[in-house]
Scaffold this active site. Structure first.
Site, short mmCIF file in Angstrom:
data_model
loop_
_atom_site.label_atom_id
_atom_site.label_comp_id
_atom_site.label_asym_id
_atom_site.label_seq_id
_atom_site.Cartn_x
_atom_site.Cartn_y
_atom_site.Cartn_z
N GLY A 221 0.80 -1.22 0.00
CA GLY A 221 0.00 0.00 0.00
C GLY A 221 0.83 1.27 0.00
O GLY A 221 2.05 1.25 0.07
N GLY A 223 2.45 3.57 1.59
CA GLY A 223 3.00 3.79 2.92
C GLY A 223 3.46 5.20 3.17
O GLY A 223 3.62 5.61 4.32
N ASP A 258 8.47 5.47 8.48
CA ASP A 258 8.02 6.78 8.98
C ASP A 258 7.12 7.53 8.01
O ASP A 258 6.58 8.58 8.34
CB ASP A 258 9.22 7.65 9.35
N ARG A 310 3.64 14.71 -7.12
CA ARG A 310 3.72 14.10 -8.45
C ARG A 310 2.32 13.95 -9.03
O ARG A 310 1.31 14.00 -8.32
CB ARG A 310 4.44 12.76 -8.38
N ARG A 317 -1.67 0.33 -9.50
CA ARG A 317 -0.60 -0.58 -9.92
C ARG A 317 -1.14 -2.00 -10.05
O ARG A 317 -2.24 -2.31 -9.60
CB ARG A 317 0.51 -0.59 -8.86
N ASP A 402 4.34 -4.29 -7.29
CA ASP A 402 3.66 -3.10 -6.76
C ASP A 402 4.24 -1.82 -7.32
O ASP A 402 3.70 -0.73 -7.08
CB ASP A 402 3.72 -3.09 -5.23
N ASN A 403 5.33 -1.91 -8.07
CA ASN A 403 5.94 -0.74 -8.71
C ASN A 403 5.70 -0.73 -10.21
O ASN A 403 6.40 -0.01 -10.94
CB ASN A 403 7.45 -0.71 -8.45
N ASP A 412 7.63 5.37 -9.26
CA ASP A 412 8.44 5.08 -8.08
C ASP A 412 9.94 5.04 -8.39
O ASP A 412 10.55 3.99 -8.50
CB ASP A 412 8.00 3.76 -7.43
#
Length: 714
Positions: A221, A223, A258, A310, A317, A402-403, A412
């Site tokens: 997901g 993040g 983070d 962006r 994806r 996922d990319n 990404d």
């Protein structure tokens, strides 16, 4: 509509409900609507910051930006230890939520969204600094966005940090620019908490899963990515662009991270997204780069935070589909875990992507099947994308499923690199110890991701086939047994897999040939060109350690007449000019290299002459071919040494660094121009200092940076 007046970011129009992701897909049950999400912000904001598995049917979660150091330092006032620590944590987080509306003036009243800020006393001073603004991303994606005096604040682009140019001071009355900085820095949030579903709005993060380095990783997901809003393009109301912040703080998908990003990684993405677009390779786009100097981020060292804004028509994806139908038996794994399959959510996502993202030419009203078409269209787009990567020597570094964008966009930007000395086996990510994502393997691993997309949609495709190639409806799998689902999955895969692989390979090969012909200055595609010219040229580069991009650029100046009778000296001189492009001459057998390059140039000359008639309408054939090749072979390349130097200059001094960053962005957006007075024979000591710096930035750079590998840490 194309001439619509410019408006500030908080006044951008929203897309109609039918075009809006959050109004057509399923939200996290803990944040079920913008109005109820506000209750979450007030009463239990940890829902947004706590890593957790979303409900199996959820596609996204509403979330507000929160660019703060993590782990959070939640310290009660001295001598006031809370009785209920959990409640105290919720109160601490809630005090920092953007709940205070500060929308003012007539324009704000008419705007579809309102601006919300956190309590300044709770948040404290959090200065922001605009480091970059992408004029090309703004022009192409958000042409009606008013950025106020933002470009004036950045100053004139220049590679010379010593310039004493007076940079404009911020005008406190410039509302458009202040809007831009507040929203794109995560300092404020745009929302509409009305109950009316057509007007309601809040930012969101997507749920997806994926295979990382070939291993199933479960739920991943967004993040650290938060989509703020979407707005129609004024020249095509059917085309919507999302504005997404990367590095704006924790979301439910952050796991132990983070949710932040640092200056160096943000610069890399900000520059490369626009560079790829300028090369003609499909990509997400850049809007802004904002530093948060007071927000510390722990990576290999303590760094400061920054946020990239962006743009893309969609950030969906392949992993979004995998999250709704994971590989069998993969619901309990390490890390974040994984929910079981939810076939209804899979159908909802597929229909949304097919109708509004890919805009498939399917008769939706007649109920025609769309599952196979979705997979094939994504394959076409990704095949063209990765062909562009190969032709321009771009290495992504982390092509996890996922990319991989469903739209075939380069997405990404992490440990990427552009090729220096040509090497088919180069690995640009030092975390990729097995070389899974090496340059040569990129088409194969993109195809691997597309097979994963097919696997996720296979039961739905099989069910469509079983009912005469008609789309499945709501509840299509509710009563299906596990055996029936397995049968549909097998049928779905078998009906598409071979066709998918053939289509991907054919489209990728065709696009590669077409682009390589442009780089070689050839107009006609002959069947033998790849075997006779393209592959042998790459072999020459690899064998004799030639720089990939400089060699192509140098070939623009080749004249087939050099191989004619009596031109041996001139041909030898041209060969020497190519050999001068090796950064490691001590490792090259110059005599053998000269012989090999000469032989290739003779083959190349014959091929050019064979299509001379097709250029004759241009007048000066050699000049026309040179011009065409210069327009296909970049003079400026976003090399690793360039990135590292720009990053250091920005980190050392934001004020001078942002002007250097702006100039490098300018060069990356116009890579084919003759930067550094490319053909000027004026002695170096007579050239302008800016021109000399342009020339240096177009060079191969220090040997120590050749093949430099980055990490995934950002």
């Amino acid at each position: 509509m194309a001439n619509a007046a410019k408006v500030s970011i908080s006044s951008l129009p929203l897309p109609p409900r039918a075009h809006t992701l959050t109004k057509n897909l399923t939200p996290d049950p803990l944040t079920p609507s913008p109005a109820l999400f506000r209750n979450t912000q007030r009463d239990k904001p940890s829902v947004q910051r706590r890593a957790r598995l979303l409900d199996s049917g959820a596609h996204f979660s509403f979330v507000s930006p929160f660019p703060a150091p993590f782990p959070y330092k939640i310290i009660p006032p001295e001598g006031e230890e809370p009785v209920d620590q959990a409640a105290f944590i919720e109160q601490w987080l809630a005090s920092k939520e953007p709940l205070e509306e500060r929308s003012e003036g007539k324009a704000a009243e008419d705007a579809p969204l309102r601006k919300y800020y956190p309590d300044p006393d709770a948040v404290g001073e959090r200065p922001v600094q605009l480091l970059g603004l992408a004029e090309t991303g703004l022009r192409d994606c958000l042409p009606r966005l008013d950025v106020g005096d933002a470009f004036a604040l950045l100053g004139t682009p220049s590679l010379l940090p010593s310039s004493q140019e007076e940079v404009a001071k911020a005008d406190p009355e410039n509302a458009a620019r202040q809007d831009l900085l507040d929203i794109l820095s995560g300092s404020a949030m745009l929302a509409n908490y009305e109950d009316d579903p057509d007007k309601a709005w809040a930012p969101w993060s997507l749920r997806y899963s994926g295979h990382q380095f070939g291993v199933w990783a479960g739920q991943l997901g967004d993040g650290r990515a938060i989509s703020l809003l979407a707005t129609p393009h004024p020249s095509d109301p059917e085309l919507t662009y999302e504005i997404q912040l990367k590095g704006a703080g924790r979301t439910p998908f952050s796991r132990t991270a983070d949710g932040l990003a640092v200056v160096r990684s943000s610069i890399r993405e900000f520059l490369c997204a626009e560079a790829m677009n300028a090369l003609g390779v499909a990509s997400t786009r850049s809007l802004s780069l904002i530093a948060l100097p007071s927000v510390p981020v722990l990576r290999e060292r303590i760094e400061s935070a920054s946020i990239v804004a962006r743009l893309a028509p969609s950030f969906i994806r392949i992993g979004n589909f995998e999250s709704l139908n994971p590989p069998e038996g993969m619901t309990f794994i390490g890390g974040g875990g994984q929910q079981g399959a939810n076939y209804e959510a899979l159908r909802e996502l597929g229909e949304w992507v097919g109708r509004r993202v890919l805009r498939l030419p399917v008769n939706w009203e007649a109920g025609d099947a769309w599952g196979k078409e979705l997979v094939m269209e994504s394959a076409r787009r990704n095949a063209k994308m990765v062909a562009g990567w190969q032709v321009y020597g771009f290495m992504h570094g982390v092509i996890n499923t996922d990319n991989v964008s469903i739209l075939g966009l380069t997405i990404d930007y992490g440990p990427y690199a552009f090729m220096d000395v040509f090497n088919n086996y180069h690995v640009c990510n030092h975390s990729d110890s097995e070389g899974r994502y090496m340059y040569q393997a990129q088409p194969s691993v993109v195809l691997y991701a597309l097979r994963a997309l097919l696997s996720a949609l296979a039961p739905l495709i099989g069910a469509e086939v079983a009912q005469g190639n008609k789309a499945v409806g709501p509840g299509w799998a509710a009563s299906a047994s596990s055996d029936q689902l397995a049968e549909w999955s097998t049928a779905g895969r078998e009906s598409v897999l071979r066709e998918l692989e053939d289509l991907f390979q054919d489209v990728c090969a065709a696009e590669y040939r077409a682009l390589m012909h442009k780089r070689l200055g050839l107009r006609r595609e002959d069947a033998q060109d790849e075997a006779a010219l393209a592959r042998p040229l790459l072999d020459l580069m690899a064998d004799h350690r030639l720089d990939f991009h400089s060699t192509f650029r140098r070939l623009a100046y080749f004249r087939p007449a050099l191989v004619g009778a009596g031109e041996d000296a001139a041909l030898a001189e041209f060969v020497r000019s190519i050999l001068d492009l090796t950064p490691e001459p001590q490792m090259v057998d110059m005599q053998k290299a000269a012989v090999d390059i000469t032989a290739w140039l003779k083959t190349y000359a014959a091929r050019i002459e064979d299509e001379r008639a097709e250029w004759e309408a241009e007048g000066d054939v050699d000049a026309a071919r040179e011009s065409a090749m210069r327009a296909a072979n970049p003079r400026f390349v976003l090399r690793q040494w360039v990135l590292e130097e720009v990053i250091k200059k920005v980190e050392d001094d934001h004020d001078s660094g942002k002007r250097i960053l702006a100039k490098v962005l300018q060069m990356a957006c116009h890579p084919f121009e003759a930067w550094g007075a490319e053909d000027d024979t004026t002695p170096k000591d007579s050239l302008d200092a800016e021109i000399l710096e342009e020339r240096r930035y177009c060079s191969i750079g220090e040997k120590s940076m050749l093949g430099f590998q980055c990490s995934c840490s950002s």
